[in-house]
Write a protein that holds these residues in place. Sequence first.
Motif, PDB file in Angstrom:
ATOM      1  N   TYR A  34       0.896  -1.315  -0.020  1.00  0.00           N
ATOM      2  CA  TYR A  34      -0.153  -0.041   0.016  1.00  0.00           C
ATOM      3  C   TYR A  34       0.812   1.198  -0.119  1.00  0.00           C
ATOM      4  O   TYR A  34       0.422   2.330  -0.734  1.00  0.00           O
ATOM      5  N   LYS A  44       1.868   6.702  -6.853  1.00  0.00           N
ATOM      6  CA  LYS A  44       0.648   7.316  -7.267  1.00  0.00           C
ATOM      7  C   LYS A  44       1.107   8.993  -6.908  1.00  0.00           C
ATOM      8  O   LYS A  44       0.649   9.761  -7.954  1.00  0.00           O
ATOM      9  N   TRP A  68       2.371   1.760  -3.350  1.00  0.00           N
ATOM     10  CA  TRP A  68       1.334   2.055  -4.441  1.00  0.00           C
ATOM     11  C   TRP A  68       1.331   3.718  -4.198  1.00  0.00           C
ATOM     12  O   TRP A  68       0.855   4.396  -5.083  1.00  0.00           O
ATOM     13  N   GLU A  69       0.817   3.996  -2.856  1.00  0.00           N
ATOM     14  CA  GLU A  69       0.429   5.401  -2.664  1.00  0.00           C
ATOM     15  C   GLU A  69       1.841   6.311  -3.085  1.00  0.00           C
ATOM     16  O   GLU A  69       1.513   7.444  -3.578  1.00  0.00           O
TER      17      GLU A  69
END
Length: 550
Positions: A310, A317, A313-314
């Motif tokens: 997570y 992004k 991914w963040e």
Amino acid sequence: MSKGPRAAGPLWRTGALLVALGVLAPVATLLWLAAGSDMAHWGHLSQHVLPRAALNTAVLLAGVGTIVLLVGTGCAWLVTAHDFPGRGVLSWALLLPLAMPAYIVAFAYLDLLHPIGPVQGAIRWMLGIDSPRDFRLPDLRSMPGAIFVLGFVLYPYVYLTARAMFMTQPAHLMDAARSLGETRLGAFFRVALPLARPALMVGLSLALLEALNDIGASEFLGIQTLTVTIYTTWVVRSDLAGAAQIACTMLLIIVALVLLERHGRSGRRFASVRRMQPMRPRRLHGLSAVGATLAATVPVLIGFVAPAAYLVWETVKRLQQGGGVSHGLLLSMGNTLGLAAGVTATAVVAALLVTWASRHTGAAANRARWQARVASLGYALPGTVLALGLLTPALSFDAFVGQALGLQGLPLLGAGVVLVAACAIRFLAMPVGTLESGLARIPAALEQAARLLGETAAGTLRRVHLPLLRPALAAGALLVFVDAMKELPATLLLRPANFDTLATWLYAEAARGTYEEGAIAALIIVLAGLLPVVLLARDPLGAATPEGNP
């Protein structure tokens, strides 16, 4: 007849005494603050504040203790006594949650398990449900959620100590139990588990002390523990005496945990057998092998892989959207590295003082040995307790210095000296443990030869011991550096004005409900936390023994 090393000089003994007194100072201050308030204050706390906070803390510790014992012990036995696909990778991967502070895992799962987050969204998609109102998982902001998060983050403490004990158990004990008719499961419960009880108690006590120290995960998940209550009483209500009284209650729990660990190790002495044959892992096949692989994989997925994925991914992004890394986050990173470096230097020097003074023979050195034990007690003190205990003497000293020298502001608190001292006290047990282990491996004859050749005590330390202690010094310094980067409670309470570390930056982002830059800060902390995990994975027996420090 060869004698041991000579007694340490008065300078070393004085330094060791000052370090021990520095560790005891916060506790003495708390007792003084708590005793100085009136009984009406105690009555209000005991009636309206302490019952709920103490009950929440007790339930949390009981739940976390159950999970870490079951998961840690089960996984340790699984990878030690059995051979199955992926065992070689999983044996060290089970340590990875040590790199994830609990507040970061809570931060990640709050977004992952949000009603409109990816996990619940995927479940509703598979079930053909459109609205979150028609299906939602139980709220993570609850006591079961806090137990779940903390349990799967802290189980490696039990896994590490239990695995080290299982790896050193001789195979003939299990063979004897099997020859007397015991099943494999019965031999585990009647032979292997009782022999590992001291190691289990060490790991359990360390995990519970970490759970007691936690403030970020508990506050994020809405659990009013004693630690959170101290913070809110002090910061929100500006009630220093009340916070001190709650902290004294917390000290009773800490004493109980330490006594639990001592009781678990008492009365357990086993003769060691030279050239013993360790247990040979039993090869599993078919469904048993698949089940073992899955059972050992689940804790890694929950405690590390899911929150780490997570965060990655963040972060990706955020960078793809052109957000980049803000100036404030870069400044917090620099503050974190500077704080960690200061804490590491302070803790290593203090550890060298107490371990060198306690190594030598003589009556004075015997007194220095208990000073080394006292210096190691700081690890049992939560960051909130240390911060509260150091604040009053620091304010008094700042007022005295300001009046004497005509200085404005708070010299100690404003310069971060008190924060460095609090973190150094908390993590002092780590370099003390590694240095004691390193000194124990150096024969006394080396020092005697140097002294016969005319070398002074200081010269012997510089030219003989310090070169041999480099691995121990490096290991202790690394552990302190990484833990200082992750420390949240003491940093949150004692940091100077306009001073943020990565941990406090993440805390502020989570409090505001913004996750973008918080994920970047969390990922940096996790990457730093992987370094000591690599050390532990390379040498599990040397890094974690029942008598050692984490």
